[in-house]
Design an enzyme around this catalytic site. Structure first.
Site, PDB file in Angstrom:
ATOM      1  N   GLU A 142     173.514  60.771  58.844  1.00  0.00           N
ATOM      2  CA  GLU A 142     172.474  61.942  59.052  1.00  0.00           C
ATOM      3  C   GLU A 142     172.466  62.728  58.000  1.00  0.00           C
ATOM      4  O   GLU A 142     171.699  63.649  57.827  1.00  0.00           O
ATOM      5  CB  GLU A 142     173.030  62.585  60.439  1.00  0.00           C
ATOM      6  N   ALA A 177     168.652  57.198  65.647  1.00  0.00           N
ATOM      7  CA  ALA A 177     167.495  57.975  66.111  1.00  0.00           C
ATOM      8  C   ALA A 177     166.272  57.683  65.164  1.00  0.00           C
ATOM      9  O   ALA A 177     166.455  57.547  64.057  1.00  0.00           O
ATOM     10  CB  ALA A 177     167.678  59.286  66.322  1.00  0.00           C
ATOM     11  N   GLU A 189     176.973  56.325  67.606  1.00  0.00           N
ATOM     12  CA  GLU A 189     177.325  57.208  68.708  1.00  0.00           C
ATOM     13  C   GLU A 189     177.220  56.430  70.034  1.00  0.00           C
ATOM     14  O   GLU A 189     177.794  56.590  70.874  1.00  0.00           O
ATOM     15  CB  GLU A 189     176.539  58.459  68.850  1.00  0.00           C
ATOM     16  N   GLY A 216     172.782  57.752  65.626  1.00  0.00           N
ATOM     17  CA  GLY A 216     172.857  57.682  67.188  1.00  0.00           C
ATOM     18  C   GLY A 216     173.276  56.327  67.554  1.00  0.00           C
ATOM     19  O   GLY A 216     173.806  56.104  68.730  1.00  0.00           O
TER      20      GLY A 216
HETATM   21  C1  HXC Z   1     163.132  54.696  62.047  1.00  0.00           C
HETATM   22  C2  HXC Z   1     163.859  53.050  60.791  1.00  0.00           C
HETATM   23  C3  HXC Z   1     165.154  53.621  61.269  1.00  0.00           C
HETATM   24  C4  HXC Z   1     165.303  54.783  61.703  1.00  0.00           C
HETATM   25  C5  HXC Z   1     165.231  51.791  59.746  1.00  0.00           C
HETATM   26  N1  HXC Z   1     164.115  51.850  60.104  1.00  0.00           N
HETATM   27  N2  HXC Z   1     166.261  52.693  60.283  1.00  0.00           N
HETATM   28  N3  HXC Z   1     162.844  53.744  61.203  1.00  0.00           N
HETATM   29  N4  HXC Z   1     164.279  55.519  62.245  1.00  0.00           N
HETATM   30  N5  HXC Z   1     166.598  55.339  61.934  1.00  0.00           N
HETATM   31  C6  HXC Z   1     162.867  51.053  59.757  1.00  0.00           C
HETATM   32  C7  HXC Z   1     162.494  51.258  58.358  1.00  0.00           C
HETATM   33  O1  HXC Z   1     161.393  52.434  57.987  1.00  0.00           O
HETATM   34  C8  HXC Z   1     161.812  49.789  58.230  1.00  0.00           C
HETATM   35  O2  HXC Z   1     160.489  50.018  58.457  1.00  0.00           O
HETATM   36  C9  HXC Z   1     162.571  49.085  58.940  1.00  0.00           C
HETATM   37  O3  HXC Z   1     163.235  49.921  59.720  1.00  0.00           O
HETATM   38  C10 HXC Z   1     163.544  48.331  58.085  1.00  0.00           C
HETATM   39  O4  HXC Z   1     164.433  49.014  57.346  1.00  0.00           O
HETATM   40  P1  HXC Z   1     164.797  48.991  55.734  1.00  0.00           P
HETATM   41  O5  HXC Z   1     165.168  50.554  55.622  1.00  0.00           O
HETATM   42  O6  HXC Z   1     163.618  48.285  55.202  1.00  0.00           O
HETATM   43  O7  HXC Z   1     165.847  47.842  55.854  1.00  0.00           O
HETATM   44  P2  HXC Z   1     167.246  47.935  54.819  1.00  0.00           P
HETATM   45  O8  HXC Z   1     166.521  48.218  53.328  1.00  0.00           O
HETATM   46  O9  HXC Z   1     168.072  46.774  55.114  1.00  0.00           O
HETATM   47  O10 HXC Z   1     168.168  49.396  54.920  1.00  0.00           O
HETATM   48  C11 HXC Z   1     168.749  49.488  56.096  1.00  0.00           C
HETATM   49  C12 HXC Z   1     169.305  50.665  56.625  1.00  0.00           C
HETATM   50  C13 HXC Z   1     168.087  51.852  56.439  1.00  0.00           C
HETATM   51  C14 HXC Z   1     170.453  51.055  55.650  1.00  0.00           C
HETATM   52  C15 HXC Z   1     169.904  50.624  58.016  1.00  0.00           C
HETATM   53  O11 HXC Z   1     167.092  51.360  57.092  1.00  0.00           O
HETATM   54  C16 HXC Z   1     168.544  53.248  56.814  1.00  0.00           C
HETATM   55  O12 HXC Z   1     169.237  54.076  55.988  1.00  0.00           O
HETATM   56  N6  HXC Z   1     168.030  53.729  57.790  1.00  0.00           N
HETATM   57  C17 HXC Z   1     168.320  55.069  58.391  1.00  0.00           C
HETATM   58  C18 HXC Z   1     169.826  55.110  58.905  1.00  0.00           C
HETATM   59  C19 HXC Z   1     169.776  56.496  59.559  1.00  0.00           C
HETATM   60  O13 HXC Z   1     170.033  57.440  58.679  1.00  0.00           O
HETATM   61  N7  HXC Z   1     169.939  56.707  60.714  1.00  0.00           N
HETATM   62  C20 HXC Z   1     170.476  58.167  61.243  1.00  0.00           C
HETATM   63  C21 HXC Z   1     169.092  58.555  62.004  1.00  0.00           C
HETATM   64  S1  HXC Z   1     169.377  60.059  62.649  1.00  0.00           S
HETATM   65  P3  HXC Z   1     159.196  49.711  57.543  1.00  0.00           P
HETATM   66  O14 HXC Z   1     158.207  50.023  58.519  1.00  0.00           O
HETATM   67  O15 HXC Z   1     159.248  51.091  56.782  1.00  0.00           O
HETATM   68  O16 HXC Z   1     159.277  48.591  56.814  1.00  0.00           O
HETATM   69  C22 HXC Z   1     170.231  59.841  64.046  1.00  0.00           C
HETATM   70  C23 HXC Z   1     170.405  61.187  64.670  1.00  0.00           C
HETATM   71  C24 HXC Z   1     170.833  61.067  66.113  1.00  0.00           C
HETATM   72  O17 HXC Z   1     170.616  59.049  64.288  1.00  0.00           O
HETATM   73  C25 HXC Z   1     170.837  62.083  67.258  1.00  0.00           C
HETATM   74  C26 HXC Z   1     171.188  61.254  68.538  1.00  0.00           C
HETATM   75  C27 HXC Z   1     169.869  60.858  69.142  1.00  0.00           C
END
Ligand code: HXC
Length: 257
Positions: A131, A65, A111, A108
């Site tokens: 998360e 998400a 999921e 998400g």
């Molecule tokens: C918003 C995101 C994002 C996310 C990546 N980006 N994941 N933006 N929400 N979940 C954005 C980054 O901010 C960045 O934008 C661009 O995508 C590229 O990501 P990087 O981090 O620079 O890439 P990298 O170093 O290769 O790392 C990849 C990654 C990391 C390991 C996937 O991005 C990451 O840890 N993302 C978050 C993963 C996460 O925690 N997901 C769970 C979310 S909560 P900019 O503009 O900054 O360059 C969830 C709850 C679900 O899903 C509930 C149901 C709906």
């Protein structure tokens, strides 16, 4: 559609939904989630469509998400937007849905893939529920579906540490159907979707419903449900076509009625 591309006739009777927010690794913002929900609803009603594929791109299926969109939200804001209706829609779609996953399938995104019926993964795919690292926990089925697939100990480790698992490891747990080289993951998903689309769509949908039922109910009730669906199929023309084709030594031509 702003954040997804939908091709109703990607292949014969096969529709494709492609998440299309590549710079943000297909992070699921509210608009994108709503688009998936609405297009699935429409594709499920379209008789020309028999199987649906959901995919992202090589680098990311979906990195979860949209954290930037959620960061400032409170409980009531989250409750009001009802983002989980997307997962509910996937869950109630009658037609089989195949996730074609490459790169990140996180939070998400993991999921989303796990709620689909089958999964084809590229060898670069990574699955995880990170998360916990941002102070929350899975909310779209992760603690339940991951645990059913991986068992308690491994699911607990993933959910409590946010570690990822590789495609190969996911395959070992039965989370994915197969792992293929990155250039083949979509092709392989299409091949599977096309094969299923040659079957009677009514039988496919009732069989899918019965398999899914096994996760919800005890064996006796599941067997009863299965039997009812089995009997029901004998009122469809497709049953006559399928059995007559066998007897006449020809290929069946299922019309879905
Ligand atoms: C918003 C995101 C994002 C996310 C990546 N980006 N994941 N933006 N929400 N979940 C954005 C980054 O901010 C960045 O934008 C661009 O995508 C590229 O990501 P990087 O981090 O620079 O890439 P990298 O170093 O290769 O790392 C990849 C990654 C990391 C390991 C996937 O991005 C990451 O840890 N993302 C978050 C993963 C996460 O925690 N997901 C769970 C979310 S909560 P900019 O503009 O900054 O360059 C969830 C709850 C679900 O899903 C509930 C149901 C709906």
């Amino acid at each position: 559609m702003e954040f997804i591309k939908v091709e109703k006739a990607y292949a014969k009777h096969v529709a494709l939904i492609q998440l299309n927010r590549p710079k943000e690794l297909n992070a699921l913002n509210l608009k994108l989630m709503g688009e998936i929900r609405d297009s699935l609803k429409e594709l499920d009603q379209d008789d020309e469509v028999r199987t649906i594929i959901i995919t992202g791109n090589e680098r990311a299926f979906a990195a979860g998400a949209d954290i930037k969109q959620m960061a400032g939200k409170g409980t009531i804001d989250m409750w009001k937007v009802d983002q989980f209706s997307t997962w509910d829609q996937i869950n109630k779609t009658r037609k089989p849905i195949i996730a074609a996953v490459s790169g990140f399938a996180l939070g998400g995104g993991c999921e989303l893939a796990m709620t689909c019926d089958m999964m084809i993964a590229s060898e670069t795919a990574q699955f995880g529920q990170p998360e916990i690292k941002i102070g929350v926990m899975p909310g779209a089925g992760g603690t339940q579906r991951l645990t059913k697939a991986l068992g308690k100990a491994k699911a607990m480790e993933l959910v409590l540490t946010g570690k990822f698992i590789s495609a190969e490891e996911a395959f070992g747990y039965g989370l994915v159907n197969r792992v293929v080289p990155v250039e083949l993951y979509l092709e392989e998903a299409v091949k599977l979707a096309k094969e299923i689309a040659t079957m009677s769509p009514i039988a496919v949908q009732m069989a899918k419903e019965s398999v899914k039922r096994s996760f919800e109910v005890h064996l006796e009730e599941g067997l009863h449900f299965e039997r009812k669906n089995f009997y029901m199929l004998f009122s469809a023309n497709d049953q006559k076509e399928g059995m007559n084709a066998f007897v006449e030594k020809r290929k069946p031509d299922f019309k879905g009625n």
